[in-house]
Design a protein around this motif. Sequence first.
Motif, mmCIF file in Angstrom:
data_model
loop_
_atom_site.group_PDB
_atom_site.id
_atom_site.type_symbol
_atom_site.label_atom_id
_atom_site.label_comp_id
_atom_site.label_asym_id
_atom_site.label_seq_id
_atom_site.Cartn_x
_atom_site.Cartn_y
_atom_site.Cartn_z
ATOM 1 N N LEU A 20 -22.041 43.133 50.671
ATOM 2 C CA LEU A 20 -22.201 43.901 49.431
ATOM 3 C C LEU A 20 -23.510 43.533 48.752
ATOM 4 N N SER A 21 -24.147 44.514 48.119
ATOM 5 C CA SER A 21 -25.380 44.257 47.374
ATOM 6 C C SER A 21 -25.066 43.408 46.149
ATOM 7 N N GLY A 22 -26.108 42.848 45.535
ATOM 8 C CA GLY A 22 -25.932 41.904 44.438
ATOM 9 C C GLY A 22 -24.989 42.331 43.330
ATOM 10 N N ALA A 23 -25.318 43.434 42.660
ATOM 11 C CA ALA A 23 -24.508 43.900 41.531
ATOM 12 C C ALA A 23 -23.114 44.323 41.991
ATOM 13 N N LEU A 24 -23.021 44.934 43.170
ATOM 14 C CA LEU A 24 -21.730 45.389 43.698
ATOM 15 C C LEU A 24 -20.839 44.195 44.024
ATOM 16 N N HIS A 25 -21.442 43.125 44.504
ATOM 17 C CA HIS A 25 -20.683 41.915 44.829
ATOM 18 C C HIS A 25 -20.048 41.327 43.575
ATOM 19 N N ASN A 30 -15.187 40.407 40.226
ATOM 20 C CA ASN A 30 -14.509 40.569 38.935
ATOM 21 C C ASN A 30 -13.219 41.375 39.071
ATOM 22 N N GLN A 31 -13.259 42.432 39.869
ATOM 23 C CA GLN A 31 -12.090 43.304 40.043
ATOM 24 C C GLN A 31 -10.933 42.570 40.712
ATOM 25 N N VAL A 32 -11.208 41.901 41.830
ATOM 26 C CA VAL A 32 -10.125 41.226 42.544
ATOM 27 C C VAL A 32 -9.628 40.007 41.765
ATOM 28 N N TYR A 33 -10.525 39.355 41.035
ATOM 29 C CA TYR A 33 -10.100 38.234 40.199
ATOM 30 C C TYR A 33 -9.101 38.716 39.145
ATOM 31 N N ALA A 34 -9.413 39.836 38.505
ATOM 32 C CA ALA A 34 -8.527 40.376 37.459
ATOM 33 C C ALA A 34 -7.153 40.727 38.026
ATOM 34 N N LEU A 35 -7.118 41.266 39.241
ATOM 35 C CA LEU A 35 -5.837 41.616 39.869
ATOM 36 C C LEU A 35 -4.991 40.372 40.126
ATOM 37 N N VAL A 36 -5.617 39.326 40.600
ATOM 38 C CA VAL A 36 -4.888 38.090 40.901
ATOM 39 C C VAL A 36 -4.484 37.373 39.616
ATOM 40 N N LYS A 37 -5.372 37.362 38.639
ATOM 41 C CA LYS A 37 -5.162 36.624 37.392
ATOM 42 C C LYS A 37 -3.936 37.111 36.633
ATOM 43 N N ARG A 38 -3.634 38.397 36.710
ATOM 44 C CA ARG A 38 -2.530 38.943 35.908
ATOM 45 C C ARG A 38 -1.154 38.589 36.472
ATOM 46 N N GLU A 39 -1.106 38.023 37.684
ATOM 47 C CA GLU A 39 0.175 37.649 38.279
ATOM 48 C C GLU A 39 0.487 36.174 38.005
ATOM 49 N N ASN A 40 1.724 35.809 38.226
ATOM 50 C CA ASN A 40 2.174 34.428 38.039
ATOM 51 C C ASN A 40 1.608 33.565 39.164
ATOM 52 N N GLY A 41 0.746 32.634 38.808
ATOM 53 C CA GLY A 41 0.064 31.816 39.806
ATOM 54 C C GLY A 41 1.002 31.046 40.702
ATOM 55 N N ARG A 191 -22.805 33.195 45.850
ATOM 56 C CA ARG A 191 -22.035 34.206 46.587
ATOM 57 C C ARG A 191 -21.168 33.564 47.664
ATOM 58 N N LEU A 192 -21.715 32.544 48.316
ATOM 59 C CA LEU A 192 -20.962 31.835 49.346
ATOM 60 C C LEU A 192 -19.712 31.186 48.736
ATOM 61 N N TYR A 193 -19.879 30.555 47.560
ATOM 62 C CA TYR A 193 -18.749 29.899 46.899
ATOM 63 C C TYR A 193 -17.672 30.901 46.487
ATOM 64 N N THR A 194 -18.096 31.992 45.836
ATOM 65 C CA THR A 194 -17.102 32.970 45.375
ATOM 66 C C THR A 194 -16.378 33.620 46.557
ATOM 67 N N ASP A 195 -17.093 33.859 47.646
ATOM 68 C CA ASP A 195 -16.460 34.437 48.843
ATOM 69 C C ASP A 195 -15.467 33.459 49.464
ATOM 70 N N HIS A 234 -12.295 50.380 48.707
ATOM 71 C CA HIS A 234 -13.167 51.114 47.777
ATOM 72 C C HIS A 234 -14.585 50.562 47.795
ATOM 73 N N PHE A 235 -14.722 49.239 47.724
ATOM 74 C CA PHE A 235 -16.062 48.646 47.679
ATOM 75 C C PHE A 235 -16.773 48.764 49.021
ATOM 76 N N LYS A 236 -16.039 48.706 50.117
ATOM 77 C CA LYS A 236 -16.650 48.930 51.428
ATOM 78 C C LYS A 236 -17.205 50.351 51.533
ATOM 79 N N THR A 237 -16.399 51.314 51.050
ATOM 80 C CA THR A 237 -16.827 52.719 51.083
ATOM 81 C C THR A 237 -18.062 52.927 50.216
ATOM 82 N N THR A 238 -18.055 52.303 49.038
ATOM 83 C CA THR A 238 -19.190 52.423 48.124
ATOM 84 C C THR A 238 -20.460 51.859 48.753
ATOM 85 N N GLN A 239 -20.353 50.689 49.388
ATOM 86 C CA GLN A 239 -21.515 50.068 50.022
ATOM 87 C C GLN A 239 -22.028 50.917 51.174
#
Length: 317
Positions: A20-25, A30-41, A191-195, A234-239
């Motif tokens: 993924l490009s910089g801004a898209l990454h 942020n999107q996947v973090y928000a999805l995980v964050k809203r659930e019971n850890g 990027r390596l760390y977040t991935d 979605h992000f794969k398609t966008t890229q």
Amino acid sequence: MKELWLPKMVKILSANANRLSGALHVQFQNQVYALVKRENGKKIGVPERLMTEWAEFIELETDAVKQSLKTVELDEMHKIDKERDRVVSNILELIKAQRKSPIEEVAQAAMLLYHSIGNYRGIQSETFDAETGYICSLLKDLEPMTAQLSVLQLSSTVGKLKQLNEAYEKLFLKRQEKLVQLRLPTMKDIRLYTDQIFNAVCRLIEAAYVHSSVEDDQKMIEKLVDHLNAEIKHFKTTQRAINAQQRSARERRAIELRKEWAVALRVYEEKVGLPEGSLHITGKIRNRGKVRTYELLDRRNNRRLYVKMTEDGFVEV
């Protein structure tokens, strides 16, 4: 034969986020973090410490993207650079033109100056830092030629160039100090760390599903996995769409460049001793500072090289 029993499992798709490009990454994280964050850890098997680390690195990546795009000093540096380009051009062009002056004193002064600094032609197209160094050298070479500069009425113009170059150097140092103070890791490292964290989160969620004995918790995890997979797709398609647009634009640009520089390319082939048609303009362009370079493909060995356009034609960089 005994029937094979396997536990019911869920699978989170491979994100290939490194493509993924910089801004898209950043958006993806942020999107996947928000999805995980809203659930019971505890129910999805993701410890709070890992979520905290993830959030910190996403914030670092966001800051790094912003920092790479702009700093306060950078805008002012661009303004100063444009002005010093204009002044350098004025000095060099006036000296070149005045060699043909009908006034002998002016022509002689111009000729002496031209022989002294004529080799500085084209420094306006060098990278910002390189140009700064070249201007310092140019000013040094002009120091013993005050009489000639006076004859051509260039003394104040040269003084202006010195002021602009010094102002640019001060801003450059100020910007470097700020970057050092920020101590941001490189974008590649962040990027390596977040991935890596996202990959670990995915494996923990998949494991939590297998080990859960609560039907409602399993349904919740199934739903979460569906949402994560939808975001990944979605992000794969966008890229892919962005890549396709870039390829299309590059192909159009390549056609235009081949028409515009057909003669220049042939001259360059002759200069480096290659048969006609050996080199091919791919359309790929790289910008480094103010220097725009163009990719050429050597059809004989598939070697790729970059050239820049100068007054004397193509030059490999």
